[in-house]
Design a protein around this motif. Structure first.
Motif, PDB file in Angstrom:
ATOM      1  N   UNK A   1      24.453  27.577 -18.638  1.00 45.83           N
ATOM      2  CA  UNK A   1      23.633  26.632 -19.401  1.00 45.83           C
ATOM      3  C   UNK A   1      23.816  25.216 -18.863  1.00 45.83           C
ATOM      4  N   UNK A   2      22.799  24.396 -19.085  1.00 49.30           N
ATOM      5  CA  UNK A   2      22.964  22.977 -18.802  1.00 49.30           C
ATOM      6  C   UNK A   2      23.901  22.402 -19.864  1.00 49.30           C
ATOM      7  N   UNK A   3      24.440  21.224 -19.573  1.00 48.80           N
ATOM      8  CA  UNK A   3      25.450  20.667 -20.450  1.00 48.80           C
ATOM      9  C   UNK A   3      24.989  20.397 -21.873  1.00 48.80           C
ATOM     10  N   UNK A   4      23.687  20.161 -22.064  1.00 53.23           N
ATOM     11  CA  UNK A   4      23.204  19.810 -23.403  1.00 53.23           C
ATOM     12  C   UNK A   4      22.395  20.936 -24.051  1.00 53.23           C
ATOM     13  N   UNK A   5      22.565  22.173 -23.590  1.00 58.17           N
ATOM     14  CA  UNK A   5      21.796  23.293 -24.143  1.00 58.17           C
ATOM     15  C   UNK A   5      21.962  23.398 -25.665  1.00 58.17           C
ATOM     16  N   UNK A   6      23.168  23.179 -26.162  1.00 61.36           N
ATOM     17  CA  UNK A   6      23.418  23.320 -27.587  1.00 61.36           C
ATOM     18  C   UNK A   6      23.371  21.986 -28.330  1.00 61.36           C
ATOM     19  N   UNK A   7      22.756  20.992 -27.729  1.00 60.12           N
ATOM     20  CA  UNK A   7      22.647  19.671 -28.365  1.00 60.12           C
ATOM     21  C   UNK A   7      21.201  19.443 -28.763  1.00 60.12           C
ATOM     22  N   UNK A   8      20.841  19.649 -30.033  1.00 62.51           N
ATOM     23  CA  UNK A   8      19.433  19.533 -30.442  1.00 62.51           C
ATOM     24  C   UNK A   8      18.817  18.168 -30.181  1.00 62.51           C
ATOM     25  N   UNK A   9      19.638  17.119 -30.199  1.00 69.43           N
ATOM     26  CA  UNK A   9      19.086  15.783 -30.026  1.00 69.43           C
ATOM     27  C   UNK A   9      18.602  15.528 -28.610  1.00 69.43           C
TER      28      UNK A   9
END
Length: 276
Positions: free
Chosen positions: A266-274
């Motif tokens: 995953x990319x680093x912000x896959x789990x960051x909704x913002x």
């Protein structure tokens, strides 16, 4: 409480979710109308589809409808954004690469679209079903949200777009199964309201598929979250075919990739909704 309608159109599973239960029947009707409108102009399986007139023009400028022009613009934009990896032109290939082509290869850069007039040189043949479905998802989600004044999520196949206001807890969307999560699904990811997600998979029978559909990299499945469905679809296909994780990071896209060994990246912000 999100209300859900599911059915099949254009050889794809279609789904519309709305935040107002009373709006569900109307949302289904609006979405079905948008899908039917698009299918009627660009489905190569329909003899009366407008795209056949474009493909038969062969070097002659042809006037197109507003809808056809919009779809062609989306397809050409996707090609430019992916450096031609997502190609709007059909690949008339030969398995015997020792046979030289009769005419010089035509690329998307040779196509001109001026207002409602399209010019493609001899040999150009459009096949834009994938991008057209993504464009339709965007259009349907916006139409449902604006017309019915509710939150909407519209899905065609593995492409989904959201519009309007999000439900309580946000848009929690399931990711198609793949890799280590194959048995339990790909998990759930939150979409920022107004964004979209698309998943590109290696097609079955890729050994005989046109070269434009053959995976040349290590990825068998790529899911991408982007500002709209057209970009999500184009980026997912481009990453699966050639771009990969580094390219997606450069584009600042949220993404989940499955390699040929079933490992999930995953990319680093896959789990960051913002993240957008």
């Amino acid at each position: 409480m999100v209300s859900v309608e599911k059915w099949t159109m254009w050889d794809s599973a279609v789904e519309v979710d709305v935040t107002e239960g009373a709006a569900s029947p109307a949302a289904r009707a609006l979405t079905a109308a948008v899908v039917a409108d698009t299918e009627a102009v660009c489905d190569l399986g329909r003899g009366a589809a407008e795209i056949h007139a474009v493909n038969l023009a062969q070097g002659t400028p042809v006037k197109v409808t507003h809808r056809m022009g919009d779809l062609l613009r989306s397809a050409l934009w996707a090609a430019r954004m992916t450096n031609g990896v997502v190609n709007p032109l059909a690949d008339n290939f030969s398995e015997d690469e020792s046979i030289p082509p009769i005419h010089a290869a035509v690329t998307f850069e040779d196509v001109q679209l001026d207002g409602d007039v399209v010019f493609a040189p001899w040999g150009a043949s459009f096949d834009i079903a994938g991008i057209a479905k993504a464009n339709t998802v965007d259009r349907a989600a916006r139409s449902v949200a604006a017309t019915l004044q509710c939150g909407a999520a519209v899905r065609i196949g593995d492409v989904i777009a959201t519009a309007g206001h999000a439900p309580a807890g946000g848009w929690q969307m399931s990711v198609p199964a793949g890799g280590a999560a194959r048995l339990s699904g790909g998990g759930v990811v939150e979409l920022v309201n107004g964004t979209a997600m698309a998943t590109a998979r290696e097609p079955a029978g890729s050994s005989w598929a046109p070269r434009s559909d053959r995976s040349s990299g290590q990825w068998v499945q790529v899911s991408v979250i982007a500002a709209d469905a057209v970009w999500a679809y184009a980026a997912a296909e481009a990453a699966r075919l050639s771009g990969g994780l580094e390219w997606l990071e450069q584009q600042r896209l949220r993404a989940r990739l499955v390699d040929r060994f079933g490992r999930v990246h995953t990319t680093g912000d896959w789990f960051t909704p913002q993240a957008r």
